[in-house]
Design a protein around this motif. Structure first.
Motif, short mmCIF file in Angstrom:
data_model
loop_
_atom_site.label_atom_id
_atom_site.label_comp_id
_atom_site.label_asym_id
_atom_site.label_seq_id
_atom_site.Cartn_x
_atom_site.Cartn_y
_atom_site.Cartn_z
N SER A 91 0.91 -7.35 2.43
CA SER A 91 -0.23 -7.78 3.23
C SER A 91 -1.46 -6.92 2.95
CB SER A 91 0.12 -7.74 4.72
OG SER A 91 1.18 -8.63 5.02
N SER A 92 -1.24 -5.61 2.76
CA SER A 92 -2.35 -4.71 2.46
C SER A 92 -2.95 -5.01 1.09
CB SER A 92 -1.86 -3.26 2.50
OG SER A 92 -2.92 -2.37 2.16
N VAL A 93 -2.09 -5.24 0.11
CA VAL A 93 -2.56 -5.55 -1.25
C VAL A 93 -3.30 -6.89 -1.26
CG1 VAL A 93 -1.85 -6.05 -3.62
CG2 VAL A 93 -0.76 -4.18 -2.35
N GLY A 117 -3.83 3.11 5.15
CA GLY A 117 -3.04 4.34 5.05
C GLY A 117 -2.29 4.53 3.75
N TYR A 118 -2.68 3.78 2.69
CA TYR A 118 -1.94 3.87 1.42
C TYR A 118 -2.77 4.51 0.31
CZ TYR A 118 1.58 0.79 3.46
OH TYR A 118 2.56 0.25 4.25
N TRP A 119 -3.71 5.36 0.67
CA TRP A 119 -4.60 5.97 -0.34
C TRP A 119 -3.83 6.62 -1.47
CZ3 TRP A 119 -8.75 6.53 -3.00
CH2 TRP A 119 -9.01 7.72 -3.67
N ASP A 120 -2.81 7.39 -1.14
CA ASP A 120 -2.06 8.13 -2.17
C ASP A 120 -1.23 7.22 -3.07
OD1 ASP A 120 -3.03 10.56 -1.28
OD2 ASP A 120 -1.34 10.92 0.08
N TYR A 121 -1.14 5.95 -2.72
CA TYR A 121 -0.24 5.06 -3.45
C TYR A 121 -0.99 3.98 -4.26
CZ TYR A 121 2.90 7.35 -0.22
OH TYR A 121 3.58 8.30 0.49
N PHE A 122 -2.32 4.08 -4.29
CA PHE A 122 -3.10 3.19 -5.15
C PHE A 122 -3.50 4.00 -6.38
CE2 PHE A 122 -7.00 0.09 -5.26
CZ PHE A 122 -6.56 -0.40 -6.47
N LEU A 153 4.89 2.69 -4.61
CA LEU A 153 5.75 3.60 -3.84
C LEU A 153 6.81 4.17 -4.77
CD1 LEU A 153 6.25 1.55 -0.53
CD2 LEU A 153 4.50 3.28 -1.06
N PRO A 154 6.65 5.41 -5.23
CA PRO A 154 7.58 5.99 -6.22
C PRO A 154 9.03 5.89 -5.77
CG PRO A 154 5.69 7.43 -5.86
CD PRO A 154 5.61 6.37 -4.82
N TRP A 165 6.71 -1.46 -6.47
CA TRP A 165 5.26 -1.57 -6.69
C TRP A 165 4.87 -3.01 -6.40
CZ3 TRP A 165 2.55 0.40 -11.81
CH2 TRP A 165 1.17 0.40 -11.64
N VAL A 166 3.96 -3.18 -5.45
CA VAL A 166 3.41 -4.50 -5.15
C VAL A 166 2.03 -4.60 -5.80
CG1 VAL A 166 2.55 -6.05 -3.36
CG2 VAL A 166 4.69 -4.79 -3.00
N ARG A 167 1.87 -5.59 -6.64
CA ARG A 167 0.57 -5.82 -7.27
C ARG A 167 0.28 -7.31 -7.30
NH1 ARG A 167 1.25 -3.31 -11.87
NH2 ARG A 167 0.92 -4.84 -13.51
N ILE A 168 -0.96 -7.67 -7.00
CA ILE A 168 -1.44 -9.04 -7.09
C ILE A 168 -2.58 -9.06 -8.09
CG2 ILE A 168 -2.58 -10.94 -5.87
CD1 ILE A 168 -1.18 -9.96 -3.31
#
Length: 359
Positions: free
Chosen positions: A253-255, A287-292, A332-333, A337-340
């Motif tokens: 949803s965030s992506v 809240g996903y700054w470190d994961y982009f 997320l290591p 990995w969610v990518r659109i």
């Protein structure tokens, strides 16, 4: 001044500037661009194709009205240097192989022993022209995108009907390739990535014998039409909604929100870094700054990756006719990995998503 372009696809190196300029891809031959003319060197296998070359396109692209074709009857570098013997400086594209760089350097005084030539390295000669797509290129890319949309719909069908369940990553990759060919198009632009669970968090994972069961499945795939590429990524949830599904849904949803925001608010003449910021700030708020850890996008054309570069540090400005990806993702290591990823076209004031498979 003399700019040399040399293709060496016999050694698996392809210079797509040849296809851009000539409309076909020769192997192991070259082009020399002088201040007043352009010289195209081809052997007998390709020389007959010169009758079909669009001279107006060459003139428009290079500014040269004097277009000369040469049959290669002796070593290519020798012929190119002699043709440009009046040029004191030879400019070599930065993507030239070391093989040719050294050979040109060694022979750069050919024909002018008392006044040796100087060689220098320059950026891709056609980079600025290729970054803006003309109507012909846009048409070919739309066809390639249409193909990958159809493949995506078929993969979604396999997910929805659970037919992908129990297959290996490699088997799904084979399905993708077969579907691309079934739709009567050229080929993959690059080897499709099929990655289940933690494999999806490995950049450019190679499809393996891992069996797909319940969980996230990332598919990054491409198709080509008339040498022009498409690029498409989705992360699907396969099978039952386990305890991990809630986290996956939150990330997805965030992506999705970041992708919509970047596509909706991107404007022509905006800096590419501003488009990156639109997606990045959206993900930061979640809240996903470190994961982009991925750029927001890149240009697509004859190469699967080319300008403009949609990154935090990019100085590129968006112009009408540019086609590029918008592909935010959360990595997320060790998990997934969610990518659109969609390709957009800069047109008039806004950008338009070309894929019909939005989210």
């Amino acid at each position: 001044m003399a700019t040399f372009l040399i293709t060496d696809s016999d050694n698996w190196i392809v210079n797509n500037n040849f296809h851009y300029l000539l409309g076909f891809q020769p192997t192991h031959w070259g082009i020399a661009i002088r201040s007043d003319s352009i010289h195209i060197f081809l052997d007998n296998r390709y020389y007959a194709k010169t009758k079909k070359i669009n001279k107006d396109h060459i003139t428009e692209t290079t500014g040269k009205k004097d277009i000369q074709y040469h049959k290669v009857t002796w070593p290519l570098i020798d012929l190119m240097l002699i043709t440009c013997k009046s040029s004191k400086n030879i400019e070599l594209e930065e993507n030239l192989t070391l093989k040719y760089f050294h050979e040109i350097n060694d022979k750069s005084d050919l024909g002018t022993s008392d006044n040796p030539k100087k060689t220098s390295v320059i950026p891709n000669y056609f980079e600025n022209q290729r970054i803006i797509k003309n109507d012909y290129e846009i048409k070919k890319m739309k066809k390639a995108i249409e193909v990958i949309d159809k493949v995506s719909l078929f993969i979604q069908y396999l997910v929805d009907t659970h037919e992908v369940y129990g297959k290996t990553e490699s088997e799904v990759r084979n399905i993708i390739v077969n579907k691309i060919l079934e739709f009567w198009w050229d080929d993959e632009s690059f080897e499709a990535i099929v990655a289940f669970w933690a494999h999806s968090a490995v950049p450019h994972h190679t499809a393996s014998d891992t069996i797909i069961e319940d969980g996230p499945l990332l598919i990054d795939m491409w198709a080509k039409h008339k040498w022009y590429c498409s690029d498409f990524t989705r992360t699907f949830w396969v099978g039952k909604k386990t305890d991990d599904y809630d986290e996956f849904h939150k990330v997805y949803s965030s992506v999705k929100k970041a992708s919509i925001k970047a596509t909706l608010w991107a404007r022509v003449w905006m800096k590419a870094s501003q488009i990156d910021a639109l997606a990045r700030k959206s993900i930061i708020k979640d809240g996903y700054w470190d994961y982009f850890s991925h750029s927001t996008g890149h240009g697509v054309g004859l190469n699967i990756h080319e300008g403009p570069w949609i990154t935090q540090m990019s100085d590129d400005k968006i112009k009408t006719g540019m086609m590029f990806t918008i592909e935010p993702g959360i990595y997320l290591p060790g998990k997934f990995w969610v990518r659109i990823e969609n390709i957009v076209l800069a047109k008039e004031e806004r950008v338009k998503c070309i894929s019909k498979i939005r989210y």
